[in-house]
Design an enzyme around this catalytic site. Sequence first.
Site, mmCIF file in Angstrom:
data_model
loop_
_atom_site.group_PDB
_atom_site.id
_atom_site.type_symbol
_atom_site.label_atom_id
_atom_site.label_comp_id
_atom_site.label_asym_id
_atom_site.label_seq_id
_atom_site.Cartn_x
_atom_site.Cartn_y
_atom_site.Cartn_z
ATOM 1 N N GLY A 1 -30.691 56.342 42.682
ATOM 2 C CA GLY A 1 -30.229 55.275 43.453
ATOM 3 C C GLY A 1 -29.082 54.724 43.069
ATOM 4 O O GLY A 1 -28.849 53.356 43.063
ATOM 5 N N LYS B 1 -41.015 53.291 43.880
ATOM 6 C CA LYS B 1 -41.273 52.305 42.941
ATOM 7 C C LYS B 1 -42.198 51.073 43.235
ATOM 8 O O LYS B 1 -43.328 50.716 43.551
ATOM 9 C CB LYS B 1 -39.812 51.909 42.864
ATOM 10 C CG LYS B 1 -39.286 53.776 42.538
ATOM 11 C CD LYS B 1 -37.898 53.462 42.286
ATOM 12 C CE LYS B 1 -37.035 55.190 42.642
ATOM 13 N NZ LYS B 1 -36.342 55.264 41.772
ATOM 14 N N HIS C 1 -41.291 60.164 35.572
ATOM 15 C CA HIS C 1 -39.808 59.863 35.700
ATOM 16 C C HIS C 1 -39.160 59.304 35.397
ATOM 17 O O HIS C 1 -39.425 58.314 34.294
ATOM 18 C CB HIS C 1 -40.445 58.863 36.552
ATOM 19 C CG HIS C 1 -39.351 57.740 37.865
ATOM 20 N ND1 HIS C 1 -38.058 57.181 37.519
ATOM 21 C CD2 HIS C 1 -39.474 59.043 39.126
ATOM 22 C CE1 HIS C 1 -37.372 57.419 38.231
ATOM 23 N NE2 HIS C 1 -37.453 58.328 39.612
ATOM 24 N N SER D 1 -30.077 59.916 45.691
ATOM 25 C CA SER D 1 -29.804 59.529 46.643
ATOM 26 C C SER D 1 -30.018 60.047 47.613
ATOM 27 O O SER D 1 -29.031 60.808 48.230
ATOM 28 C CB SER D 1 -29.001 59.354 45.649
ATOM 29 O OG SER D 1 -27.802 58.503 44.934
ATOM 30 N N GLU E 1 -34.789 65.357 38.911
ATOM 31 C CA GLU E 1 -33.592 63.748 39.065
ATOM 32 C C GLU E 1 -32.684 63.726 37.781
ATOM 33 O O GLU E 1 -33.161 63.053 37.107
ATOM 34 C CB GLU E 1 -35.053 63.300 39.127
ATOM 35 C CG GLU E 1 -35.641 63.284 39.783
ATOM 36 C CD GLU E 1 -36.659 61.916 40.903
ATOM 37 O OE1 GLU E 1 -36.832 61.711 41.764
ATOM 38 O OE2 GLU E 1 -36.960 61.063 40.062
ATOM 39 N N ASN F 1 -41.242 57.877 46.748
ATOM 40 C CA ASN F 1 -41.591 57.294 45.991
ATOM 41 C C ASN F 1 -40.829 55.537 45.710
ATOM 42 O O ASN F 1 -39.981 55.553 45.797
ATOM 43 C CB ASN F 1 -40.739 57.262 44.230
ATOM 44 C CG ASN F 1 -40.834 56.572 43.489
ATOM 45 O OD1 ASN F 1 -41.761 55.379 43.157
ATOM 46 N ND2 ASN F 1 -40.685 57.287 41.681
ATOM 47 N N GLU G 1 -37.324 56.560 34.862
ATOM 48 C CA GLU G 1 -37.199 55.054 34.781
ATOM 49 C C GLU G 1 -38.136 54.600 33.550
ATOM 50 O O GLU G 1 -38.452 53.437 33.249
ATOM 51 C CB GLU G 1 -37.980 54.177 36.393
ATOM 52 C CG GLU G 1 -35.972 54.689 36.801
ATOM 53 C CD GLU G 1 -36.514 54.307 38.621
ATOM 54 O OE1 GLU G 1 -37.416 54.083 38.919
ATOM 55 O OE2 GLU G 1 -35.526 54.299 38.967
HETATM 56 O O1 LIG Z 1 -36.183 58.220 41.502
HETATM 57 C C1 LIG Z 1 -35.709 58.456 42.401
HETATM 58 C C2 LIG Z 1 -37.002 59.411 43.755
HETATM 59 O O2 LIG Z 1 -37.878 59.350 42.090
HETATM 60 C C3 LIG Z 1 -34.885 58.273 43.513
HETATM 61 O O3 LIG Z 1 -34.215 57.328 43.652
HETATM 62 P P1 LIG Z 1 -32.831 57.060 45.188
HETATM 63 O O4 LIG Z 1 -33.878 58.357 46.390
HETATM 64 O O5 LIG Z 1 -33.657 55.779 45.574
HETATM 65 O O6 LIG Z 1 -31.753 57.742 43.951
#
Ligand SMILES: O=C(CO)COP(=O)(O)O
Length: 245
Positions: A168, A10, A92, A207, A162, A8, A94
Amino acid sequence: MRKLVAGNWKMNGLVSSQAEIEALKGLTGSATCDIVVCPPFTLIDRAVERVKDSNLVIGAQDCHAQQSGAHTGDVSAEMLADIGARYVILGHSERRVSHGEDDEIVRAKAVAAHRGGLIAIVCVGETRHERDEGRAIEVVGEQLRESVPEGATSANLVIAYEPVWAIGTGLVPTNEQIEEVHAAIRQMLEERLGSDGNSVRILYGGSVKSSNAEAIFGLRNVDGALVGGASLKASEFAGIISAAV
Ligand SMILES: O=C(CO)COP(=O)(O)O
């Protein structure tokens, strides 16, 4: 079950970032898992062209629930399928947090994804606060029950667990915590989809790096990973992919 590793990106990537996809192709030719790259909308068209004749497929990070209409700034599942996307990430955290997406919206988008012929990667996960209160399984169960639409099958649905606090942050749940939630998700999928629930892939996300991927992929009911930051660099993402045997 054959594993699935999805990246992803983003809101990252310019036209020049296509070099990472090119490099990834070169590094993953002999991979034994399914690989999806989800760049921003602006790069999907180009990325689809790039991955032709490779084992990479392209996905999107969101879609609208409607097929077309007066929805300024939105993109439908049909539009994504039209340019060759095969997957779409939905719900997601976010987007759940910053765009106010609730389970009902996520479910409507998943219906749209299926209508458009896309495989929906539906994300679920608890916040730190919810975990500290001992409610992780309850929260994930509620999200799953409410976000997974009628008509979902192992052919059109992937679940990504997740934990919000692991995204992150460099923090990863313990093996026991991951296995516990994945087992609960598996059970709920079986209750919902019958024996086909056994074949729905459950990804872990949060992560994931090349240094911890092997241990995570070794856990029960972990059928792959949804990778954020570490998917932006081809060599690092390829390291994760090579651990997915
Ligand atoms: O949100 C994520 C994947 O959709 C995970 O993000 P990270 O791998 O940067 O922690």
